[in-house]
Design a protein around this motif. Structure first.
Motif, PDB file in Angstrom:
ATOM      1  N   GLU A 238       0.841  -1.197   0.000  1.00 52.75           N
ATOM      2  CA  GLU A 238       0.000   0.000   0.000  1.00 52.75           C
ATOM      3  C   GLU A 238       0.878   1.250   0.000  1.00 52.75           C
ATOM      4  O   GLU A 238       0.588   2.241  -0.666  1.00 52.75           O
ATOM      5  CB  GLU A 238      -0.907  -0.006   1.239  1.00 52.75           C
ATOM      6  CG  GLU A 238      -1.862   1.170   1.331  1.00 52.75           C
ATOM      7  CD  GLU A 238      -2.835   1.210   0.163  1.00 52.75           C
ATOM      8  OE1 GLU A 238      -3.080   0.146  -0.439  1.00 52.75           O
ATOM      9  OE2 GLU A 238      -3.330   2.315  -0.156  1.00 52.75           O
ATOM     10  N   PHE A 239       1.980   1.152   0.745  1.00 51.55           N
ATOM     11  CA  PHE A 239       2.886   2.282   0.821  1.00 51.55           C
ATOM     12  C   PHE A 239       3.467   2.580  -0.559  1.00 51.55           C
ATOM     13  O   PHE A 239       3.508   3.717  -1.010  1.00 51.55           O
ATOM     14  CB  PHE A 239       3.989   1.976   1.841  1.00 51.55           C
ATOM     15  CG  PHE A 239       5.035   3.023   1.891  1.00 51.55           C
ATOM     16  CD1 PHE A 239       4.755   4.262   2.453  1.00 51.55           C
ATOM     17  CD2 PHE A 239       6.292   2.806   1.358  1.00 51.55           C
ATOM     18  CE1 PHE A 239       5.715   5.265   2.473  1.00 51.55           C
ATOM     19  CE2 PHE A 239       7.249   3.787   1.371  1.00 51.55           C
ATOM     20  CZ  PHE A 239       6.965   5.026   1.939  1.00 51.55           C
ATOM     21  N   LEU A 240       3.881   1.508  -1.251  1.00 60.56           N
ATOM     22  CA  LEU A 240       4.451   1.688  -2.584  1.00 60.56           C
ATOM     23  C   LEU A 240       3.410   2.297  -3.525  1.00 60.56           C
ATOM     24  O   LEU A 240       3.699   3.221  -4.284  1.00 60.56           O
ATOM     25  CB  LEU A 240       4.932   0.344  -3.142  1.00 60.56           C
ATOM     26  CG  LEU A 240       5.493   0.404  -4.560  1.00 60.56           C
ATOM     27  CD1 LEU A 240       6.737   1.274  -4.623  1.00 60.56           C
ATOM     28  CD2 LEU A 240       5.837  -0.992  -5.073  1.00 60.56           C
ATOM     29  N   TYR A 241       2.191   1.795  -3.410  1.00 66.93           N
ATOM     30  CA  TYR A 241       1.116   2.318  -4.249  1.00 66.93           C
ATOM     31  C   TYR A 241       0.983   3.828  -4.010  1.00 66.93           C
ATOM     32  O   TYR A 241       0.881   4.625  -4.948  1.00 66.93           O
ATOM     33  CB  TYR A 241      -0.195   1.607  -3.887  1.00 66.93           C
ATOM     34  CG  TYR A 241      -1.394   2.225  -4.531  1.00 66.93           C
ATOM     35  CD1 TYR A 241      -1.811   1.817  -5.799  1.00 66.93           C
ATOM     36  CD2 TYR A 241      -2.104   3.240  -3.892  1.00 66.93           C
ATOM     37  CE1 TYR A 241      -2.901   2.410  -6.407  1.00 66.93           C
ATOM     38  CE2 TYR A 241      -3.191   3.845  -4.486  1.00 66.93           C
ATOM     39  CZ  TYR A 241      -3.592   3.426  -5.747  1.00 66.93           C
ATOM     40  OH  TYR A 241      -4.663   4.023  -6.340  1.00 66.93           O
ATOM     41  N   THR A 242       1.012   4.224  -2.743  1.00 68.97           N
ATOM     42  CA  THR A 242       0.840   5.642  -2.402  1.00 68.97           C
ATOM     43  C   THR A 242       1.979   6.481  -2.959  1.00 68.97           C
ATOM     44  O   THR A 242       1.762   7.542  -3.547  1.00 68.97           O
ATOM     45  CB  THR A 242       0.788   5.801  -0.859  1.00 68.97           C
ATOM     46  OG1 THR A 242      -0.234   4.966  -0.361  1.00 68.97           O
ATOM     47  CG2 THR A 242       0.524   7.228  -0.468  1.00 68.97           C
ATOM     48  N   VAL A 243       3.211   5.974  -2.777  1.00 67.13           N
ATOM     49  CA  VAL A 243       4.366   6.735  -3.270  1.00 67.13           C
ATOM     50  C   VAL A 243       4.277   6.894  -4.783  1.00 67.13           C
ATOM     51  O   VAL A 243       4.488   7.989  -5.320  1.00 67.13           O
ATOM     52  CB  VAL A 243       5.689   6.016  -2.865  1.00 67.13           C
ATOM     53  CG1 VAL A 243       6.879   6.636  -3.564  1.00 67.13           C
ATOM     54  CG2 VAL A 243       5.870   6.089  -1.356  1.00 67.13           C
ATOM     55  N   ASN A 244       3.924   5.805  -5.466  1.00 74.98           N
ATOM     56  CA  ASN A 244       3.812   5.887  -6.928  1.00 74.98           C
ATOM     57  C   ASN A 244       2.720   6.864  -7.344  1.00 74.98           C
ATOM     58  O   ASN A 244       2.897   7.667  -8.255  1.00 74.98           O
ATOM     59  CB  ASN A 244       3.514   4.513  -7.516  1.00 74.98           C
ATOM     60  CG  ASN A 244       4.746   3.633  -7.504  1.00 74.98           C
ATOM     61  OD1 ASN A 244       5.874   4.140  -7.461  1.00 74.98           O
ATOM     62  ND2 ASN A 244       4.567   2.324  -7.504  1.00 74.98           N
TER      63      ASN A 244
END
Ligand SMILES: Nc1ncnc2c1ncn2[C@@H]1O[C@H](COP(=O)(O)OP(=O)(O)OP(=O)(O)O)[C@@H](O)[C@H]1O
Length: 464
Positions: A238-244
């Motif tokens: 989820e964190f990666l999704y947010t950063v992207n």
């Protein structure tokens, strides 16, 4: 998760014992499940907690602690049935939940909005600015990068700051947040644990879409202590999704962690590569001159508040001598001496500074005894894996050594209770306090246990 448990336990048991449970709260990684009666609580704890924990884990949600609490006290019933027969007689649900919901409280739109509000509630420290950050060889690049980044320079959407404990990472994040705000940006500043807690809360409320949307309204996302996000793969994704998503919107992300991106165990290659593609800067340990300058700045702040208290320069000099100390360590010694002088109305002398510094160097409060050393040696001693200390496991073979390690961290380091809690899988400071009291009490009751704790304590002090 509901279906998983229903399948494992069968319909009658599921309906009787599991379905009526409610999710009471998800705070600081403690998952609180509500049972309507003490008897139900005891029964669930004795028979189903391990399965419930496993079910959470299977969904990649790993609460640091899982507690079952009574939502309405009915002592007379509890007393009558606490010696329940081993055979489970399926009963009608105590208060039937909606059929498609397990562990799910009824969340009103207002409550969901409230939960989102909590995302934005972090207060910034007005004194932790770029101006109050003392630069030296070890950190000037980090300071320059953080400053330029928050002033909007460069094209990179992500800044990653890493360095040892107490080296000033949070100070720089806070300063960046203040700077971004000054420029009218909407800043979301979270510790990794907060990100995780909010995300998992949204997962259980079944409104992750609202959570995602809310994150995307930030102009700037700032995440502290990223190393703690590795505990749940769902959260890391989820964190990666947010950063992207934020990068696509040309928003900015600032991250701090205690280690370099490549050393973040538990994070997937995709997250690491995303982070490494940003501007990565390291904060090193400040040299003596920088440590002295930090102390002088602290002394000047203190003098403004308490002009009658005098701290001679030779005292600051002596503290700055402490070779292995982080800024946090030196500030802690200064604060201790200054508070003593303020309370007793006695002057602080070079001898007192010598004694305070000596205490740390001798191992009773040694800055060299790190929480990592304590966890490693304690785990070795009890034949556990260090990861057990971070896990939600509550089995006694893990829980007791974890308490011992927390006690030793409190005794042998200057770390605060909340900080120790954070290093033990993001636990609450009250858990650490409870652990310390428990270990002390057990040492008084059990000579053998005391020997174990003393042995570990001596061994760790000798490491330095
Ligand atoms: N270069 C510096 N100048 C002024 N103050 C500093 C500097 N470095 C650290 N400090 C102060 O030291 C204390 C600890 O710093 P901070 O909390 O930012 O460390 P950290 O790297 O985030 O540690 P942790 O990883 O344990 O959270 C704070 O009070 C901070 O203001």
């Amino acid at each position: 998760m509901r279906e998983r448990l229903r399948k494992e336990l069968g319909d009658p048991i599921f309906e009787a014992w599991i379905a009526p449970l409610t999710l009471e709260s998800w705070d600081k990684d403690e998952l609180k499940i509500g049972a309507a009666k003490p008897f139900v609580r005891n029964w669930v704890i004795n028979h189903y907690v391990a399965r419930i924990e496993r079910a959470f884990r299977a969904e990649q949600a790993e609460p640091a602690a899982l507690n079952v609490v009574v939502t309405q006290a009915q002592p007379q019933v509890a007393a009558a049935v606490s010696k329940a027969p081993v055979e489970i007689v399926p009963a009608a649900p105590l208060s039937p939940p909606p059929s498609n919901v397990a562990y799910m409280p009824h969340v009103s739109p207002d409550a969901a909005a409230g939960a989102m509000q909590g995302l934005w509630s972090r207060m910034l420290h007005p004194q932790q600015t770029f101006d109050s950050f003392i630069a030296g060889q070890a950190n000037e690049f980090g300071l320059g990068a953080a400053k330029a980044f928050s002033e909007g320079a460069g094209d990179m959407p992500l800044l990653f700051i890493h360095g040892g404990f107490g080296y000033g990472k949070t100070h720089l994040l806070n300063a960046a947040a203040l700077e971004f705000r000054k420029r009218g940006k909407k800043v979301l500043f979270l510790r990794a644990e907060d990100f995780m807690r909010h995300f998992l809360g949204a997962l259980y409320r079944k409104d992750t879409l609202a959570f995602k949307d809310e994150l995307r309204t930030a102009d700037v996302l700032i995440i502290d202590d990223l190393q703690h996000i590795c505990r749940s793969t769902a959260t890391a994704s989820e964190f990666l999704y947010t950063v992207n998503a934020l990068a696509d919107l040309r928003r900015r992300v600032v991250i701090a962690a205690d280690r370099a991106p490549s050393a973040l165990e538990g994070l997937g290659a995709d997250v690491k590569s995303r982070i490494s593609g940003g501007l990565v800067v390291q904060l090193g340990k400040p040299d003596r001159d920088t440590r002295l300058a930090i102390l002088k700045a602290r002394a000047a702040d203190f003098a403004r508040l308490r002009p009658e208290v005098r701290i001679p320069e030779e005292v600051l000099d002596r503290i700055a001598d402490l070779e292995d100390a982080s800024p946090r360590d030196t500030i802690a010694i200064f604060t201790k001496l200054a508070t003593y002088a303020d309370l007793t109305k006695k002057p602080v002398t070079a001898e007192m500074a010598e004694e305070a510094v000596g205490m740390r160097a001798s191992g009773s409060l040694s800055p060299k005894t790190s929480i990592e050393d304590i966890q490693k040696k304690t785990a070795e001693f009890y034949k556990l894996d260090v990861r057990d200390f971070h896990s939600p496991q509550r089995a006694r073979r893990v829980a007791r050594p974890r308490q011992v390690a927390m006690y030793l961290a409190r005794k042998l380091t200057t770390r605060s209770l909340p900080e120790i809690g954070r290093r033990f899988g993001g636990r609450d400071h009250t858990t650490v306090l409870h652990a310390c009291r428990r270990v002390e009490a057990l040492c008084n009751e059990d000579a053998l246990f005391k020997q174990e704790v003393d042995f570990l304590s001596q061994m760790l002090s000798k490491l330095n």
